[in-house]
Design a protein around this motif. Sequence first.
Motif, PDB file in Angstrom:
ATOM      1  N   VAL A 600      31.684 -34.331 100.733  1.00  0.00           N
ATOM      2  CA  VAL A 600      30.655 -34.373  99.707  1.00  0.00           C
ATOM      3  C   VAL A 600      29.631 -33.299 100.033  1.00  0.00           C
ATOM      4  CG1 VAL A 600      28.921 -35.748  98.509  1.00  0.00           C
ATOM      5  CG2 VAL A 600      31.011 -36.840  99.348  1.00  0.00           C
ATOM      6  N   TRP A 601      29.324 -32.484  99.046  1.00  0.00           N
ATOM      7  CA  TRP A 601      28.364 -31.382  99.256  1.00  0.00           C
ATOM      8  C   TRP A 601      27.247 -31.483  98.220  1.00  0.00           C
ATOM      9  CZ3 TRP A 601      28.568 -26.147  96.581  1.00  0.00           C
ATOM     10  CH2 TRP A 601      27.522 -25.310  97.034  1.00  0.00           C
ATOM     11  N   SER A 602      26.021 -31.387  98.720  1.00  0.00           N
ATOM     12  CA  SER A 602      24.841 -31.400  97.858  1.00  0.00           C
ATOM     13  C   SER A 602      24.104 -30.079  98.035  1.00  0.00           C
ATOM     14  CB  SER A 602      23.918 -32.574  98.226  1.00  0.00           C
ATOM     15  OG  SER A 602      22.753 -32.554  97.430  1.00  0.00           O
ATOM     16  N   PRO A 603      24.238 -29.162  97.068  1.00  0.00           N
ATOM     17  CA  PRO A 603      23.525 -27.882  97.178  1.00  0.00           C
ATOM     18  C   PRO A 603      22.016 -28.092  97.205  1.00  0.00           C
ATOM     19  CG  PRO A 603      25.213 -27.786  95.470  1.00  0.00           C
ATOM     20  CD  PRO A 603      25.071 -29.227  95.860  1.00  0.00           C
ATOM     21  N   SER A 604      21.331 -27.174  97.839  1.00  0.00           N
ATOM     22  CA  SER A 604      19.871 -27.282  97.933  1.00  0.00           C
ATOM     23  C   SER A 604      19.239 -26.720  96.673  1.00  0.00           C
ATOM     24  CB  SER A 604      19.358 -26.533  99.161  1.00  0.00           C
ATOM     25  OG  SER A 604      19.799 -25.185  99.129  1.00  0.00           O
ATOM     26  N   ASP A 605      19.463 -27.387  95.585  1.00  0.00           N
ATOM     27  CA  ASP A 605      18.940 -26.952  94.303  1.00  0.00           C
ATOM     28  C   ASP A 605      18.693 -28.185  93.454  1.00  0.00           C
ATOM     29  OD1 ASP A 605      18.910 -25.992  91.458  1.00  0.00           O
ATOM     30  OD2 ASP A 605      19.213 -24.066  92.436  1.00  0.00           O
ATOM     31  N   THR A 606      17.534 -28.237  92.861  1.00  0.00           N
ATOM     32  CA  THR A 606      17.173 -29.440  92.100  1.00  0.00           C
ATOM     33  C   THR A 606      17.847 -29.521  90.744  1.00  0.00           C
ATOM     34  OG1 THR A 606      15.228 -28.288  91.230  1.00  0.00           O
ATOM     35  CG2 THR A 606      14.929 -29.597  93.228  1.00  0.00           C
ATOM     36  N   GLU A 607      18.692 -28.542  90.399  1.00  0.00           N
ATOM     37  CA  GLU A 607      19.348 -28.569  89.097  1.00  0.00           C
ATOM     38  C   GLU A 607      20.873 -28.624  89.206  1.00  0.00           C
ATOM     39  OE1 GLU A 607      17.977 -25.217  86.941  1.00  0.00           O
ATOM     40  OE2 GLU A 607      15.894 -25.892  86.842  1.00  0.00           O
ATOM     41  N   ILE A 608      21.411 -28.698  90.435  1.00  0.00           N
ATOM     42  CA  ILE A 608      22.864 -28.670  90.617  1.00  0.00           C
ATOM     43  C   ILE A 608      23.339 -30.017  91.140  1.00  0.00           C
ATOM     44  CG2 ILE A 608      24.777 -27.552  91.817  1.00  0.00           C
ATOM     45  CD1 ILE A 608      23.056 -25.030  91.949  1.00  0.00           C
ATOM     46  N   THR A 609      24.220 -30.660  90.417  1.00  0.00           N
ATOM     47  CA  THR A 609      24.731 -31.973  90.785  1.00  0.00           C
ATOM     48  C   THR A 609      25.600 -31.879  92.037  1.00  0.00           C
ATOM     49  OG1 THR A 609      24.751 -32.638  88.468  1.00  0.00           O
ATOM     50  CG2 THR A 609      26.123 -33.925  89.991  1.00  0.00           C
ATOM     51  N   PRO A 610      25.449 -32.809  92.992  1.00  0.00           N
ATOM     52  CA  PRO A 610      26.355 -32.831  94.151  1.00  0.00           C
ATOM     53  C   PRO A 610      27.809 -33.012  93.708  1.00  0.00           C
ATOM     54  CG  PRO A 610      24.415 -34.179  94.559  1.00  0.00           C
ATOM     55  CD  PRO A 610      24.356 -33.788  93.114  1.00  0.00           C
ATOM     56  N   VAL A 611      28.739 -32.560  94.570  1.00  0.00           N
ATOM     57  CA  VAL A 611      30.157 -32.597  94.259  1.00  0.00           C
ATOM     58  C   VAL A 611      30.928 -33.192  95.437  1.00  0.00           C
ATOM     59  CG1 VAL A 611      30.122 -30.666  92.637  1.00  0.00           C
ATOM     60  CG2 VAL A 611      30.405 -30.216  95.077  1.00  0.00           C
TER      61      VAL A 611
END
Length: 803
Positions: A600-611
């Motif tokens: 599981v990856w959560s980009p450090s961006d408040t507009e991109i959903t984790p995948v």
Amino acid sequence: MMALPNGAGLSRRGFLAGTGVAVAAVAVGPFSGPLSAWAGEDSDSKQRDAYTWKNAVINGGGFVSGIVFNETARNLIYARTDIGGCYRWQEDSRTWKPLLDWVGRDKWGYSGVVSMATDPVETNRVYAAVGTYTLDWDPNNGAILYSDDRGETWGIAELPFKQGGNMPGRGMGERLVVNPADNAELYLGTPNGNGLWRSKDYGRTWAAVENFPNPGNFVIDPGNIILADNQGVIWIDFDQIGGKIYVGVADPADPLYESEDGGATWQPVPGAAEALGAVDGNRTIPNQSAVDDVNGYLYIATSHDPGPGNAPAASGNGGKIMRLSTQTGEWTDVTPTYNPRGVIPGFGGITVDRQNPGTLMTATRNNWWPDEIIYRSTDSGQTWQLSWDYAEGEERTDRFDMDSSGSPWLSWNGEDQGAAYAVKHGWMIDALAIDPHDPDRIMWGTGATIWGTEELTRWDSQGELIGEDEAGRRIALPVEKFTVGVRVEGLEETAVLDLAALGGALVSAVGDVSGFVHTDLDRAEPMIDADWSTGTSVDFAQSNPDIIVGAGRVHGNEKGHVGVSTDRGKTWRNAARVDGVPGDGHGGTVAISADGSRIVWSPSDTEITPVYSTDLGATWNPVQGLPAGAKIRSDRVRAAVLYSFSGGTFYRSTDGGVTFTDAGAVGLPAGGVEDFRTVPGRKNHVWLAGRGDAKEGISGGMWRSKDGGTTWKKITEFQMADSIGFGKAAKRSGYPAIYTSASIGGKAGIYRSIDGGNKWYRINDDEHQWANAGAAITGDPLLYGRVYLATNGRGIIYGDITA
């Protein structure tokens, strides 16, 4: 006032002359208290182990902004860095010794060293001008550190303004100097309109030089918060033939001043604006100087850009080398006339050979591609030879070979591409110094390391480097090369963002240099080959630690942000890119399930959903139920369970990261949470560390849950905590040892508990604080007591129980 180590003295030095500003001089002595401080009482002495601290060897990794040789004592050399403190050379071991590890969290800005001065008369005296930012990022003002024992212990003279050890222009100078004619007197050049300062008592107290006429006015970009600094007073140098003092100022219209009466009065140097102020329409400033006291020359290197890392001028030259006769006042332009790139973007470091008058060297600033150029002249700048030049075709000819074996990562996992070598002469070369006692030794600092050789004069016995072919093109002729090697051993200057200890291997995510897999802590390793410009997060499958994942920032849009290894970090491959996630950042956090089946990856961006991915990153799917930017961890026992935290809400997934739901927790902080981690061997056990947010009224501390995040208990001892990690238990079947970088009773330190968090003991001491340390921490799963600590500028520190 700085929090003092046990046994340190304190003396008030009164008011700065003419300023009305109280300045304290704080004497920092050797730590004389117990090696461990603890909270609570416990009869088990095992809790209060003394610790020995070392670095996991990376060798360098950050910007070495200055190298200073003592003019009269052989082998006495100091190096300064932008965020990692300063160091003294140890000739016997050919390593650097850190001198500012005592700096604590309350004065963390002291780890940014803007200048150093070593006394040529009383050579045990050394000084450092410190302060990391001129912005309010650093809550404290700058200071002058002074030492009478070569940096073993320090006193502190606090200043009423900030200094910028990690700001633009930090490689210029030296801004801090000792007057060789009166070594009790020091001068300090300052930014942002604060002018020229002076001490007359060995750096103990300071006052502005009231009659110095020009505080500078050069600003790179007033609209940019970082680039809006007035670069101010840049350097001070001394003419020991005529007794003049010269001061370089960041003012293209009025860049150079002199005093002929010991600093009582100051005058602009005639012709300086015309000589130094502009090149091809670009404003330039005198960023460094060097004096030849035999021939009576002051050499000045100029650049349109204070550096160290901004882009070169769009067109035209951006700097030159000017020579001033200190006896006649005559200016001579001795700028090298040739650069293989076509234009010279400006100059950084400049140095003279004290043993061979007329020999000097300089380096380009921000030449970038295919490499920086180091120039050498043996006739006072009349002619120059280059460290490299183009040969026929796409190749090039070099004066020396680069031996990067001391830091195998210096290739950045790249390969030579014609004239663009993977291992470069460097970039951001502001630190450039020939040993005043040995003309064969030179060292230069770059954005990553220190290079050096003890064969420098072989350069002069080589044939001409530059010729012309039949078409009139400049070509490089064959030369008999010498060797330049890594001279950075012992100097550790990386900002570490995450750590994972597998047992027999330590995996790190590191700012600017990707990350490393250490199987031998005493050996520099190659860089993780995952195309990260900065590593941000690492994890491994608890029940199958051969599988490691990491995430980082990348340049461009070709590579994926997640890297995967299935052979315990020996080799890596990039996972697929995620649609809608651009390059240039977005590293975030990554987690892998305990059995290695899910990422599981959560980009450090408040507009991109984790995948999430079920095929080790070959394909990705959006996670349901999580906000963008949420932190993610996996349960260390239950393969289907993962956790996440964002904005005061704790989330849990029981289907391998496909969906997350609110775990129902109450009482957790809405912000200021730095880290949360799960406990090896304990299903459902989660610990959360928070610094809090004073501006938002959010308190920090530490919380633990034993039911997967539904209910939480606050650990009342802690007012704030940066990180939490776990290592081998003290007793068989006992709770894993818990390590944290936190504060108890206002004392920031590294704390450990071996009884599940009931009692906590400080395991570091006041001589080992490493400024802003603790963004990540973990124990070793196989070796009880060992702890690994991430620092912001001093690399990876690890501690073992003292035998």
